[in-house]
Design an enzyme around this catalytic site. Structure first.
Site, mmCIF file in Angstrom:
data_model
loop_
_atom_site.group_PDB
_atom_site.id
_atom_site.type_symbol
_atom_site.label_atom_id
_atom_site.label_comp_id
_atom_site.label_asym_id
_atom_site.label_seq_id
_atom_site.Cartn_x
_atom_site.Cartn_y
_atom_site.Cartn_z
ATOM 1 N N ARG A 114 1.084 -1.405 0.200
ATOM 2 C CA ARG A 114 -0.249 -0.068 0.245
ATOM 3 C C ARG A 114 0.633 1.289 -0.276
ATOM 4 N NH1 ARG A 114 -2.795 -3.924 -0.502
ATOM 5 N NH2 ARG A 114 -5.167 -4.348 0.304
ATOM 6 N N SER A 157 -11.248 0.193 2.661
ATOM 7 C CA SER A 157 -10.398 -0.681 4.379
ATOM 8 C C SER A 157 -10.005 0.501 4.860
ATOM 9 C CB SER A 157 -9.563 -1.306 4.204
ATOM 10 O OG SER A 157 -9.754 -2.057 3.775
ATOM 11 N N GLU A 209 -5.933 4.358 5.883
ATOM 12 C CA GLU A 209 -5.142 4.261 4.495
ATOM 13 C C GLU A 209 -4.905 5.251 3.235
ATOM 14 O OE1 GLU A 209 -5.868 0.325 3.163
ATOM 15 O OE2 GLU A 209 -6.378 1.815 1.245
HETATM 16 C C1 FAD Z 1 -15.104 -0.506 -1.087
HETATM 17 C C2 FAD Z 1 -13.943 -0.031 -1.951
HETATM 18 C C3 FAD Z 1 -13.564 -1.212 -1.963
HETATM 19 C C4 FAD Z 1 -11.676 -0.512 -1.867
HETATM 20 N N1 FAD Z 1 -11.108 -2.067 -2.231
HETATM 21 C C5 FAD Z 1 -9.373 -2.106 -2.239
HETATM 22 C C6 FAD Z 1 -9.163 -3.204 -1.785
HETATM 23 O O1 FAD Z 1 -9.326 -3.867 -2.102
HETATM 24 N N2 FAD Z 1 -7.742 -2.399 -2.545
HETATM 25 C C7 FAD Z 1 -7.213 -1.781 -2.313
HETATM 26 O O2 FAD Z 1 -5.109 -1.660 -2.733
HETATM 27 N N3 FAD Z 1 -7.569 -0.695 -2.155
HETATM 28 C C8 FAD Z 1 -9.002 -0.525 -2.350
HETATM 29 N N4 FAD Z 1 -9.826 0.322 -1.797
HETATM 30 C C9 FAD Z 1 -8.647 1.621 -2.558
HETATM 31 C C10 FAD Z 1 -9.493 2.269 -3.898
HETATM 32 O O3 FAD Z 1 -10.398 2.231 -4.207
HETATM 33 C C11 FAD Z 1 -8.103 2.722 -4.083
HETATM 34 O O4 FAD Z 1 -7.080 3.468 -3.373
HETATM 35 C C12 FAD Z 1 -8.187 3.384 -5.663
HETATM 36 O O5 FAD Z 1 -6.545 3.664 -6.613
HETATM 37 C C13 FAD Z 1 -8.532 5.072 -5.400
HETATM 38 O O6 FAD Z 1 -8.657 5.428 -7.007
HETATM 39 P P1 FAD Z 1 -9.352 6.949 -7.013
HETATM 40 O O7 FAD Z 1 -9.636 7.230 -8.217
HETATM 41 O O8 FAD Z 1 -10.944 6.633 -6.716
HETATM 42 O O9 FAD Z 1 -8.236 7.774 -6.097
HETATM 43 P P2 FAD Z 1 -8.459 9.111 -4.608
HETATM 44 O O10 FAD Z 1 -8.967 8.415 -4.167
HETATM 45 O O11 FAD Z 1 -9.472 9.818 -6.189
HETATM 46 O O12 FAD Z 1 -7.432 9.146 -4.789
HETATM 47 C C14 FAD Z 1 -6.181 8.228 -4.231
HETATM 48 C C15 FAD Z 1 -5.030 9.088 -4.281
HETATM 49 O O13 FAD Z 1 -4.712 9.275 -5.335
HETATM 50 C C16 FAD Z 1 -4.291 10.507 -5.727
HETATM 51 N N5 FAD Z 1 -4.241 10.495 -6.656
HETATM 52 C C17 FAD Z 1 -5.565 10.069 -8.106
HETATM 53 N N6 FAD Z 1 -5.150 10.359 -9.101
HETATM 54 C C18 FAD Z 1 -4.595 10.644 -9.586
HETATM 55 C C19 FAD Z 1 -3.202 10.863 -10.692
HETATM 56 N N7 FAD Z 1 -3.934 10.786 -12.115
HETATM 57 N N8 FAD Z 1 -2.399 11.265 -10.274
HETATM 58 C C20 FAD Z 1 -1.497 11.840 -9.409
HETATM 59 N N9 FAD Z 1 -2.594 11.360 -7.946
HETATM 60 C C21 FAD Z 1 -3.137 11.057 -8.345
HETATM 61 C C22 FAD Z 1 -5.489 11.519 -5.239
HETATM 62 O O14 FAD Z 1 -4.754 12.445 -4.678
HETATM 63 C C23 FAD Z 1 -5.219 10.896 -3.854
HETATM 64 O O15 FAD Z 1 -4.141 11.138 -2.838
HETATM 65 C C24 FAD Z 1 -11.020 -0.039 -1.988
HETATM 66 C C25 FAD Z 1 -12.184 1.539 -1.740
HETATM 67 C C26 FAD Z 1 -13.901 1.744 -1.583
HETATM 68 C C27 FAD Z 1 -14.146 2.734 -2.273
#
Ligand code: FAD
Length: 338
Positions: free
Chosen positions: A163, A236, A330
């Protein structure tokens, strides 16, 4: 740069109320560079958002909230053994996993249904059901926020760990990821040793195919995790803590049945189990709660980021008091000091 406060509530899966000084969605590189230049001119820091599934807004932010929404995928190299894809950051992660499966490009099945964008996937090296993103990443393409310059990082330069990556360390808040190159094998032995996945696949006669793993992961996730569309959450809320071997052994003696997993630097403990043992499952705060079915997931029921973080801190304190290890949050927290 618009002066009015922009509402962010709908931009995250936790739906926490917050405002930003400005926000902009950009779909290509020239527009991205222009937005970054405007933010510099206005003296605003930049917060990059994808689908907001791993973000907590604890309060308002005096920043430009920027989403890079470019889509597109192309094959940039291939041979008999593998294919290399370049995928734009704005692509939806699960859509990419489904498409790869259909094309016969394998390896990402265990990561099905993780919410979010391709651009966010390298940030915390997404992982699930025994597989992490890192081994499939060939390169990450980005634009530097400070000056709009492009840079390309190899897998090694991304410094992926559990992570974690350079994007949460030395390059935290420093770049916008614009595309990711993935190298995926055509022939692939599915990874099925994660306990619940192994159990789900146990009834099958033949060795499982990637499609079987995909179907099992999708079914497991649908059964276990609350859907953010109806139950606002960020997945998480805490990382699984890693403790050294001596501490792990002492804990196992004291708490027989405590789940522990091999991890670099010691043993990984199950944060959800620790929270549950401390009696937090289903607990409620002010408009926030610990999900009744999943102790690792904090949910919003109309509360705000401060209430959520207050609940998180009470959980961290009680786990530290009982088990001697502190849970790390996280999701990325913004606006905490506002
Ligand atoms: C129901 C649920 C289940 C999940 N299960 C998992 C799992 O099994 N495993 C896991 O690892 N994660 C899990 N997650 C967490 C999440 O899905 C991941 O971290 C995902 O990669 C976040 O993507 P996002 O586009 O929503 O990013 P955001 O939440 O919008 O951003 C997350 C971070 O990434 C940065 N960021 C986003 N896009 C960019 C970009 N293009 N350039 C630079 N920085 C950027 C943001 O600044 C922020 O710091 C879960 C979340 C939920 C709600």
């Amino acid at each position: 740069m618009p002066g009015a406060a922009e509402d962010l509530t709908a931009l995250t899966t936790l739906r926490l109320p917050a405002k930003a000084a400005a926000r902009r969605d950009v779909t290509d590189l020239p527009a991205l560079r222009e937005a970054l230049a405007d933010a510099r001119a206005a003296g605003l820091p930049v917060i990059v958002l994808g689908e907001g599934s791993n973000v907590v807004f604890a309060g308002d932010v005096d920043a430009l909230v920027l989403r890079y929404t470019a889509t597109g995928r192309e094959v940039i190299a291939e041979d008999d053994a593998s294919v290399t894809l370049r995928v734009a950051a704005g692509e939806h992660w699960h859509t990419l996993v489904c498409w790869c499966l259909e094309q016969g490009y394998h390896g990402l099945e265990n990561l099905a249904l993780i919410p979010g964008t391709v651009g966010a996937a390298p940030i915390q090296n997404i992982g699930a059901y025994g597989v992490e993103l890192a081994p499939f990443v060939e390169a990450v393409h980005a634009v530097r926020i400070a000056d709009g310059e492009t840079l390309t990082l190899s897998r090694a330069e991304c410094a992926f760990a559990y992570r974690d990556s350079i994007f949460k360390g030395a390059l935290r808040d420093a770049v916008v990821i614009t595309a990711v190159d993935f190298r995926l094998p055509r022939a692939h032995v599915p990874v099925t040793d994660y306990p619940s996945l192994r159990e789900a696949l146990a009834g099958q006669a033949a060795p499982p195919e990637p499609r079987d793993v995909f179907d099992a992961v999708v079914a497991l996730r649908r059964a276990r995790l609350p859907d953010p569309a109806t139950t606002p959450n960020a997945g998480s809320f805490f990382k699984n803590p890693v403790v050294d071997a001596a501490t792990a052994e002492a804990l196992a003696r004291r708490y027989p049945g405590m789940p522990q997993f091999a991890a670099p630097g010691g043993r990984k403990l199950a944060a959800g189990w620790l929270i549950e043992q401390c009696g937090w499952r289903g607990a409620e705060g002010e408009g926030v709660a610990v999900h009744p079915g999943h102790a690792l997931v904090l949910v919003s029921r109309g509360g705000d980021g401060r209430a959520l973080l207050a609940l998180a801190q009470r959980i961290q304190d009680s786990v530290a008091e009982t088990f001697g290890c502190r849970l790390e949050i996280e999701p990325r927290v913004y606006g905490a000091a506002a």
